[in-house]
Scaffold this active site. Structure first.
Site, PDB file in Angstrom:
ATOM      1  N   LYS A  22      -9.751  11.538  12.892  1.00 28.77           N
ATOM      2  CA  LYS A  22      -9.617  12.570  11.700  1.00 28.77           C
ATOM      3  C   LYS A  22      -9.747  13.866  12.463  1.00 28.77           C
ATOM      4  O   LYS A  22      -8.988  14.845  11.871  1.00 28.77           O
ATOM      5  CB  LYS A  22     -10.724  12.242  10.860  1.00 28.77           C
ATOM      6  CG  LYS A  22     -11.057  13.415   9.765  1.00 28.77           C
ATOM      7  CD  LYS A  22     -12.363  13.510   9.220  1.00 28.77           C
ATOM      8  CE  LYS A  22     -12.494  14.805   8.369  1.00 28.77           C
ATOM      9  NZ  LYS A  22     -13.955  15.280   7.945  1.00 28.77           N
ATOM     10  N   ASN A  23     -10.616  14.256  13.286  1.00 29.83           N
ATOM     11  CA  ASN A  23     -10.940  15.571  13.860  1.00 29.83           C
ATOM     12  C   ASN A  23      -9.719  16.228  14.492  1.00 29.83           C
ATOM     13  O   ASN A  23      -9.495  17.276  14.442  1.00 29.83           O
ATOM     14  CB  ASN A  23     -12.314  15.783  14.459  1.00 29.83           C
ATOM     15  CG  ASN A  23     -13.473  15.740  13.336  1.00 29.83           C
ATOM     16  OD1 ASN A  23     -13.269  15.719  12.396  1.00 29.83           O
ATOM     17  ND2 ASN A  23     -14.418  15.294  14.180  1.00 29.83           N
ATOM     18  N   ARG A  97     -12.876  21.710   4.726  1.00 29.99           N
ATOM     19  CA  ARG A  97     -13.154  22.391   5.948  1.00 29.99           C
ATOM     20  C   ARG A  97     -12.344  22.862   7.066  1.00 29.99           C
ATOM     21  O   ARG A  97     -12.330  23.924   7.566  1.00 29.99           O
ATOM     22  CB  ARG A  97     -14.564  21.594   6.614  1.00 29.99           C
ATOM     23  CG  ARG A  97     -15.188  22.278   7.788  1.00 29.99           C
ATOM     24  CD  ARG A  97     -15.926  23.478   7.473  1.00 29.99           C
ATOM     25  NE  ARG A  97     -16.622  24.184   8.663  1.00 29.99           N
ATOM     26  CZ  ARG A  97     -17.488  24.994   8.471  1.00 29.99           C
ATOM     27  NH1 ARG A  97     -17.668  25.443   7.446  1.00 29.99           N
ATOM     28  NH2 ARG A  97     -17.739  25.641   9.765  1.00 29.99           N
ATOM     29  N   ASP A 121     -18.414  19.090   4.042  1.00 26.74           N
ATOM     30  CA  ASP A 121     -19.811  18.387   3.947  1.00 26.74           C
ATOM     31  C   ASP A 121     -21.009  19.400   3.848  1.00 26.74           C
ATOM     32  O   ASP A 121     -20.716  20.586   4.147  1.00 26.74           O
ATOM     33  CB  ASP A 121     -20.332  17.414   5.221  1.00 26.74           C
ATOM     34  CG  ASP A 121     -19.374  16.272   5.184  1.00 26.74           C
ATOM     35  OD1 ASP A 121     -18.775  15.750   4.175  1.00 26.74           O
ATOM     36  OD2 ASP A 121     -18.868  15.755   6.448  1.00 26.74           O
ATOM     37  N   ASP A 319     -21.724  13.485  14.849  1.00 25.01           N
ATOM     38  CA  ASP A 319     -21.296  12.570  13.718  1.00 25.01           C
ATOM     39  C   ASP A 319     -21.547  11.360  13.695  1.00 25.01           C
ATOM     40  O   ASP A 319     -21.456  10.500  12.822  1.00 25.01           O
ATOM     41  CB  ASP A 319     -19.805  12.656  13.641  1.00 25.01           C
ATOM     42  CG  ASP A 319     -19.211  14.032  13.181  1.00 25.01           C
ATOM     43  OD1 ASP A 319     -20.062  14.967  12.779  1.00 25.01           O
ATOM     44  OD2 ASP A 319     -17.868  14.178  13.524  1.00 25.01           O
ATOM     45  N   MET A 341     -27.872  20.183  15.415  1.00 22.46           N
ATOM     46  CA  MET A 341     -26.701  20.990  15.064  1.00 22.46           C
ATOM     47  C   MET A 341     -26.775  21.424  13.603  1.00 22.46           C
ATOM     48  O   MET A 341     -26.356  22.404  13.056  1.00 22.46           O
ATOM     49  CB  MET A 341     -25.531  20.572  15.498  1.00 22.46           C
ATOM     50  CG  MET A 341     -25.453  20.347  17.049  1.00 22.46           C
ATOM     51  SD  MET A 341     -23.781  19.612  17.756  1.00 22.46           S
ATOM     52  CE  MET A 341     -22.707  20.957  17.225  1.00 22.46           C
TER      53      MET A 341
END
EC number: 2.5.1.7
Length: 435
Positions: A22-23, A97, A121, A319, A341
């Site tokens: 996805k990223n 995002r 998110d 993640d 983070m």
């Protein structure tokens, strides 16, 4: 709003194939704005966030064609800047995002761009300073309209320079790279993020004619070029989904083979699970997780409690910490989960506590998990998915629990996982999607 009804306590067995990352997909799709020629990308996960980005680009005038499942062609030879002033653009971009990453390519190609404050998110403060400090180093100016919540950037000509990023932001690094490839002169980026997603973006840009060196390190050198051409690119398997399946196999005491995972790109993820006592076997490019009735958490060499913490690559990706946390609830031993983070990502643990997990939330960043060694199973309950990664952790918990659980707001899970219910039902799970 959709929900899952999950009958837990079932042992699963079979093979799972991870979707494309996805990223990475969000980055490389934005990179299509850097050329007027055709770019073809395959292994794109057709998940909510990615489809939203593709629709956004289509609205901007990019010619998009779905060639087959997971494969799309993009041609950005006629951008409609009037669309960027419409309510439709604001609505779509603000809900995603990844929309922030259209700004670097628009600056590089057209000298200006704008994007509303992006969504994503709700996992705590996620500042965008790195993006704009990098653009300013390249010669751009930017302004933020607090009333409309819109970021605007412009530059007559971007010029290469040296920059030391204030944080190794993945999307910030990607955005700056995309702006710098067409800048005049040489750009040096120190403290760059070097996740596999960024590596893949750099390799794709080089295939388009860019000159980027230092790939896979935190020191990138970019020699600006006048233009980029088209290319073909394939996304890596999603390492977050791979890690989610490892955790699923452990918690449900199942036997699962995860196919074609690109093992060299997984970094320390398999070893981090092994520290929890989970057997992870490499078979070619597949991972085999055998059925285990029990798994024991390792202590540190000096006997102190194990800590699992996130860190910039090649450290452990944040993640997956939600998955590590839920898996630890049924391990033998204790572990400290340290989410450095994001300050709101551990708040879902109250749902696990309701299910019978023994977790002490020390503060917004740290949780101590006392594993129950499968001696006391989690209980089914009703819960709500707060974000993508907590959502998959809650789904894994529900699959291991006795009874029927209900998970609301599963659109959050759909944002990151493609047809997760169908995939898991195929290997023995019982998940019902209720619209």
């Amino acid at each position: 709003m959709s929900k899952f009804e999950v009958i837990g306590g079932r042992r699963l067995k079979g093979e799972l194939v991870p979707q494309g990352a996805k990223n990475e997909a969000l980055q490389v799709i934005c990179a299509c704005l850097l050329t007027r020629e055709e770019v073809v990308i395959s292994n794109i996960p057709e998940i909510l966030d990615v489809i939203k980005l593709i629709d956004l680009l289509r609205g901007m005038g990019v010619k998009v064609e779905r060639l087959q499942k997971g494969e799309f062609s993009f041609r950005a030879n006629d951008i409609n800047f009037d669309y960027l002033e419409t309510e439709d653009f604001y609505s779509k971009a603000a809900s995603l995002r990844g929309s922030i990453m259209i700004l670097g390519p628009l600056l590089a190609m057209h000298g200006c761009g704008l994007v509303p404050k992006p969504g994503g998110d709700k996992i705590g403060r996620r500042r965008l300073d790195t993006h704009f400090l990098g653009f300013e180093k390249l010669g751009a100016t930017f302004e933020y309209d607090a009333i409309s919540g819109c970021y605007k950037a412009s530059a007559q000509k971007l010029r290469g320079t040296y920059m030391l990023l204030d944080e190794a932001s993945v999307t910030g690094t990607a955005n700056i790279i995309m702006a710098a490839v067409l800048a005049e002169g040489v750009t040096t980026i120190y403290n760059a993020a070097c996740e596999p997603y960024v590596q893949q973006l750099c390799r794709m840009l080089n295939a388009m004619g860019a000159r980027i060196s230092g790939i896979a390190s935190n020191l990138l050198t970019i020699e600006g070029v006048e233009s980029l051409g088209g290319c073909q690119h394939r996304c890596l398997p999603d390492m977050i989904e791979v890690g989610s399946y490892i955790g699923l196999a452990a918690l449900t005491r199942s036997e699962i083979t995860i196919k074609n995972v690109a093992i060299p790109q997984l970094g320390i993820i398999p070893d981090a699970f092994r520290k929890l006592g989970i057997r992870v076997e490499e078979r070619g490019d597949d991972l085999y997780i055998p059925r285990q009735e029990h798994y024991m958490i390792e202590d540190f060499i000096d006997g102190s409690i194990l800590t699992i913490a996130d860190a910039p690559w090649p450290g452990l990706t944040p993640d997956l910490l939600s998955v590590f946390l839920v898996v630890a609830t049924q391990a033998k031993g204790s572990v400290l989960i340290h989410q450095k983070m994001f300050e709101s990502r551990l708040f879902f643990v109250d749902k696990l506590i309701d299910m019978g997990a023994k977790i002490i939330l020390c503060d917004p960043h740290r949780a101590t998990v006392i594993g129950q060694n499968h001696e006391s199973q989690l209980r089914a309950t009703k819960m709500t998915s707060p974000d993508i990664r907590a959502g998959i952790a809650l789904l894994i918990a529900a699959l291991s629990a006795q009874g029927t659980s209900v998970i609301d707001n599963i659109d959050q899970i759909d944002r990151g996982y493609e047809h997760i219910d169908e995939k898991l039902n195929a290997i023995g799970a019982e998940i019902r999607r209720v619209d």
